[in-house]
Design an enzyme around this catalytic site. Structure first.
Site, PDB file in Angstrom:
ATOM      1  N   TYR A 127      -8.431   7.555   3.313  1.00  0.00           N
ATOM      2  CA  TYR A 127      -9.058   8.876   3.183  1.00  0.00           C
ATOM      3  C   TYR A 127      -8.114   9.824   2.434  1.00  0.00           C
ATOM      4  O   TYR A 127      -6.904   9.582   2.347  1.00  0.00           O
ATOM      5  CB  TYR A 127      -9.395   9.408   4.574  1.00  0.00           C
ATOM      6  CG  TYR A 127     -10.114  10.723   4.585  1.00  0.00           C
ATOM      7  CD1 TYR A 127     -11.361  10.866   3.998  1.00  0.00           C
ATOM      8  CD2 TYR A 127      -9.553  11.844   5.189  1.00  0.00           C
ATOM      9  CE1 TYR A 127     -12.034  12.078   4.002  1.00  0.00           C
ATOM     10  CE2 TYR A 127     -10.205  13.068   5.210  1.00  0.00           C
ATOM     11  CZ  TYR A 127     -11.450  13.176   4.603  1.00  0.00           C
ATOM     12  OH  TYR A 127     -12.089  14.380   4.599  1.00  0.00           O
ATOM     13  N   ASN A 168      -6.545  12.496   2.955  1.00  0.00           N
ATOM     14  CA  ASN A 168      -5.370  13.127   3.559  1.00  0.00           C
ATOM     15  C   ASN A 168      -4.315  12.121   4.014  1.00  0.00           C
ATOM     16  O   ASN A 168      -3.321  12.502   4.617  1.00  0.00           O
ATOM     17  CB  ASN A 168      -5.780  14.008   4.750  1.00  0.00           C
ATOM     18  CG  ASN A 168      -6.339  13.207   5.927  1.00  0.00           C
ATOM     19  OD1 ASN A 168      -6.502  11.996   5.854  1.00  0.00           O
ATOM     20  ND2 ASN A 168      -6.653  13.898   7.007  1.00  0.00           N
ATOM     21  N   LYS A 169      -4.518  10.836   3.705  1.00  0.00           N
ATOM     22  CA  LYS A 169      -3.583   9.816   4.169  1.00  0.00           C
ATOM     23  C   LYS A 169      -2.403   9.682   3.200  1.00  0.00           C
ATOM     24  O   LYS A 169      -2.397  10.245   2.115  1.00  0.00           O
ATOM     25  CB  LYS A 169      -4.299   8.481   4.342  1.00  0.00           C
ATOM     26  CG  LYS A 169      -5.382   8.511   5.407  1.00  0.00           C
ATOM     27  CD  LYS A 169      -4.831   8.921   6.760  1.00  0.00           C
ATOM     28  CE  LYS A 169      -5.836   8.796   7.892  1.00  0.00           C
ATOM     29  NZ  LYS A 169      -6.930   9.764   7.842  1.00  0.00           N
ATOM     30  N   ILE A 170      -1.385   8.898   3.610  1.00  0.00           N
ATOM     31  CA  ILE A 170      -0.159   8.776   2.822  1.00  0.00           C
ATOM     32  C   ILE A 170      -0.457   8.222   1.442  1.00  0.00           C
ATOM     33  O   ILE A 170       0.088   8.689   0.438  1.00  0.00           O
ATOM     34  CB  ILE A 170       0.868   7.903   3.569  1.00  0.00           C
ATOM     35  CG1 ILE A 170       1.307   8.608   4.868  1.00  0.00           C
ATOM     36  CG2 ILE A 170       2.095   7.620   2.685  1.00  0.00           C
ATOM     37  CD1 ILE A 170       2.199   7.765   5.758  1.00  0.00           C
TER      38      ILE A 170
END
Length: 351
Positions: free
Chosen positions: A173, A175-177
């Site tokens: 997604y 907002n992930k790393i």
């Protein structure tokens, strides 16, 4: 509200545009494109795992993992109280029952409390590496061995934490790393499980494509355009993790002596910078007025309407959730940006 400093945003400064453009020029935009297999191979190799199977989301990855292990109605799956609701929903989606275990002070599942929740119907332990903090996998694996259980790791927030369970599931997604906008991937060393994951994500087609679908399956594939972005992100993962470690270090140094703030244990990889704050909601509003976005912690699963249990006010997960907040973390957050955020936190507490 418009924020100058957001909680998270992607960094797309590698070869993302190049790979997506190549795919479009060559006509590869569906799930059959070369970047799908390229991303799966690259991420599996990065983690030292034999097989990667991409899919449409991290939640879908968890659901596919459970289905590949044969989990369904009548089965129970051990799930942390403190997690994003998608962990529990994946269990519910396949018709099984999530059984919740409270968290330790580091927010991860209390492995010492799992055994009391194991019944003859328990089939899987599903630990979550909360906010990038690796949970006690030695404890989980010891119980799995003793009780003949399978282990599905929810690694949605922990790119860079190496898998050790039967299947590890990652979210991509925004907002992930690392990200592909939407998407997920399962990692496993088991060829049979990998084959099942591919079968289940692809409508359950038979090898000869005879349009006889012998089991309920899903249209849950990743597109080549998404995979092109994800492949470019994997190439930068070590750099991302290094920059995030520096962000964590600066926050730790800037907030360690603030009365009213509890700095939590170090993370194995930094997804979000989580802390405990006195007068948490007032701090949230103070930072918002200063242009700094923050987010409150997840709420316990036993507080969710679909799983409501009167025990939730007594949980350690509830105590921590009531105090928890996380601060902006993203590639490109400079030292001066952090000084501003830290300064506003210190201003609130009069430090």
């Amino acid at each position: 509200m418009t924020y100058k400093y957001v909680v998270a945003k992607p960094s797309l400064t590698g070869r993302e545009l190049e790979y997506v453009t190549d795919g479009i020029k060559d006509g590869w935009i569906s799930s059959k494109g070369p970047h799908v297999t390229g991303f799966e191979r690259a991420f599996a190799d990065y983690n030292g795992v034999a097989h990667g199977v991409s899919c449409s989301s991290g939640t879908t990855a968890l659901m596919l993992a459970l289905r590949a292990l044969g989990i369904g109605p009548g089965d129970e799956v051990i799930v942390p109280e403190f997690t994003m609701v998608a962990t529990a929903w994946a269990v519910t989606y396949v018709g099984a029952t999530p059984v919740f275990v409270d968290c330790r002070d580091d927010l991860n599942i209390d492995t010492g409390a799992i055994e009391a929740k194991i019944t003859p119907r328990t089939k899987v332990i599903m630990p979550v590496h909360i906010y990038g903090r690796r949970c006690d996998m030695d404890g989980v694996l010891r119980l799995a061995y003793e009780y003949n259980l399978r282990v599905v790791e929810d690694s949605a927030e922990a790119h860079g934490v190496r898998p050790v369970g039967d299947i590890a599931c990652f979210s991509l997604y925004g907002n992930k790393i690392i990200t592909s906008g939407e998407g997920g991937i399962c990692l496993t060393d088991d060829q049979r499980l990998a084959d099942q994951l591919v079968h289940l994500r692809s409508m359950g087609f038979s090898h000869n494509h005879d349009f006889i679908h012998r089991k309920l399956a899903y249209s849950a594939r990743m597109t080549d355009m998404q995979a092109a972005v994800a492949q470019a992100q994997v190439e930068q993962l070590d750099d991302f993790l290094a920059e995030r470690r520096e962000i964590e270090r600066r926050y730790n140094e800037g907030l360690a002596d603030v009365d009213g703030i509890t700095v939590l244990p170090p993370r194995d990889v930094l997804w979000v910078y989580d802390l405990l704050a006195e007068r948490r909601d007032e701090l949230h509003d103070h930072l918002a007025r200063a242009g700094v976005e923050t987010r409150r912690f997840f709420r316990p699963m036993s507080q969710q309407p679909g799983y409501l249990d009167p025990v939730w006010p007594t949980l350690n997960a509830t105590r921590l959730a009531d105090q928890g907040l996380y601060l902006p973390v993203y590639i490109g957050l400079t030292a001066s940006d952090q000084d501003y955020v830290i300064g506003k936190v210190r201003e609130f507490y009069g430090s």
